[in-house]
Design a protein around this motif. Structure first.
Motif, PDB file in Angstrom:
ATOM      1  N   PHE A  34       0.962  -1.103   0.109  1.00 56.48           N
ATOM      2  CA  PHE A  34       0.080  -0.094   0.053  1.00 56.48           C
ATOM      3  C   PHE A  34       0.933   1.166  -0.037  1.00 56.48           C
ATOM      4  CE2 PHE A  34      -3.834  -2.268   1.161  1.00 56.48           C
ATOM      5  CZ  PHE A  34      -3.540  -3.469   1.842  1.00 56.48           C
ATOM      6  N   TYR A  36       0.800   5.370   0.803  1.00 56.14           N
ATOM      7  CA  TYR A  36      -0.101   6.401   1.677  1.00 56.14           C
ATOM      8  C   TYR A  36       0.606   7.751   1.343  1.00 56.14           C
ATOM      9  CZ  TYR A  36      -2.012   2.591   4.142  1.00 56.14           C
ATOM     10  OH  TYR A  36      -2.953   1.508   4.747  1.00 56.14           O
ATOM     11  N   ILE A  93       4.561   7.160   2.553  1.00 55.13           N
ATOM     12  CA  ILE A  93       4.601   5.775   3.643  1.00 55.13           C
ATOM     13  C   ILE A  93       4.214   4.714   2.703  1.00 55.13           C
ATOM     14  CG2 ILE A  93       4.150   4.845   5.582  1.00 55.13           C
ATOM     15  CD1 ILE A  93       3.486   7.614   6.583  1.00 55.13           C
ATOM     16  N   ALA A  97       1.414  -6.074   3.558  1.00 55.69           N
ATOM     17  CA  ALA A  97       0.720  -7.117   3.904  1.00 55.69           C
ATOM     18  C   ALA A  97       1.177  -8.735   3.732  1.00 55.69           C
ATOM     19  CB  ALA A  97      -0.712  -6.751   3.992  1.00 55.69           C
ATOM     20  N   GLN A 105      -0.748  -4.784   8.434  1.00 62.19           N
ATOM     21  CA  GLN A 105       0.203  -4.054   7.753  1.00 62.19           C
ATOM     22  C   GLN A 105       1.334  -3.616   8.450  1.00 62.19           C
ATOM     23  OE1 GLN A 105      -1.323  -0.775   5.269  1.00 62.19           O
ATOM     24  NE2 GLN A 105      -3.394  -1.709   5.049  1.00 62.19           N
ATOM     25  N   PHE A 107       4.464  -0.953   8.170  1.00 63.16           N
ATOM     26  CA  PHE A 107       4.783   0.155   7.774  1.00 63.16           C
ATOM     27  C   PHE A 107       6.606   0.413   7.381  1.00 63.16           C
ATOM     28  CE2 PHE A 107       0.672   2.263   7.411  1.00 63.16           C
ATOM     29  CZ  PHE A 107       0.070   1.392   8.124  1.00 63.16           C
ATOM     30  N   GLY A 108       6.592   1.093   6.273  1.00 57.83           N
ATOM     31  CA  GLY A 108       8.053   1.468   6.074  1.00 57.83           C
ATOM     32  C   GLY A 108       8.372   2.893   6.918  1.00 57.83           C
ATOM     33  N   PRO A 109       9.508   3.439   6.991  1.00 54.88           N
ATOM     34  CA  PRO A 109       9.971   4.588   7.674  1.00 54.88           C
ATOM     35  C   PRO A 109       9.325   5.806   6.953  1.00 54.88           C
ATOM     36  CG  PRO A 109      11.776   3.803   6.542  1.00 54.88           C
ATOM     37  CD  PRO A 109      10.782   2.732   6.348  1.00 54.88           C
TER      38      PRO A 109
END
Lengths: 116, 115
Positions: A34, A36, A93, A97, A105, A107-109
């Motif tokens: 995903f 964002y 971002i 998943a 999910q 998350f990346g930084p």
């Protein structure tokens, strides 16, 4: 486990140029990734969902031709911002998943994009 | 459509005290998951706690616990013994139905912890 990396963490580019952001799942195969966008002190806005080997699904209002997403493998997705303009400056971002907890999910930084 | 609402844009708490962050949601799905995420100044999203809707028992993770009221569609987060490191933006999120992985986020609550 379930580590997601993003590269670069910060990029500055000139108006009219394109910039690519990479998102990698380091220790698991991400069936879905995903992307964002987040403005300061605001919530995360989903831009698109990508599955490995298929076309990304974009959210309403997101320009497909401006924000190109490629999910080439189970561990890599890329977001290319084409012909960037100052209004594209934002924090991007990615998340992935498909880990041990399938519905969760990771998350990346994040990547800070500044278009001058 | 799914919605998540956080009605408290900002909250503050004294160190060592307890604070509760509110979240309400709406979904037509019978099977869904609820999350609280923390986003510190580094902007890395950190999962604080998760709750499966089919479980009646409220989730707990050390100093963090939730009050899950399914009928009222409420999912509040309680932080006990608040620490300076708890200062962050907190997001409530919902994932449900056939697109389990797709998250719907609330607007966020900025938590300040006073020493």
């Amino acid at each position: 486990g379930a580590v997601v990396s993003q590269h670069p963490s910060w990029v500055i580019c000139k108006s009219g140029t394109s910039v690519k952001i990479e998102c990698r799942s380091l220790d698991f195969q991400a069936t879905t990734m995903f992307w964002y966008r987040q403005f300061p002190k605001q919530s995360l806005m989903l831009m698109a969902t990508s599955n490995e080997g298929s076309k990304a699904t974009y959210e309403q209002g997101v320009e497909k031709d401006k924000f190109l997403i490629n999910h080439a493998s189970l561990t890599l997705s890329t977001l290319t911002v084409t012909s960037a303009h100052p209004e594209d400056s934002s924090f991007y971002i990615c998340s992935a998943a498909g880990g041990i907890v399938s519905y969760e999910q990771y998350f990346g930084p994040g990547t800070r994009l500044t278009v001058t | 459509a799914q919605t998540v609402t956080q009605s408290q844009p900002e909250m503050s708490v004294q160190e060592a005290e307890t604070v509760t962050l509110s979240c309400t949601y709406d979904t037509s799905e019978s099977d869904y998951y609820l999350f609280w995420y923390k986003q510190p100044p580094s902007r890395q999203m950190i999962l604080v706690i998760r709750q499966e809707a089919y479980k009646q028992q409220n989730a707990t993770e050390n100093r963090f616990s939730v009050n899950f009221q399914k009928a009222a569609k409420s999912f509040s987060l309680k932080i006990s013994d608040s620490q300076l490191g708890d200062a962050a933006m907190y997001f409530c999120a919902l994932a449900g139905g056939t697109s389990y992985g797709k998250l719907t986020f609330g607007q966020g609550t900025i938590l300040t912890v006073h020493p």
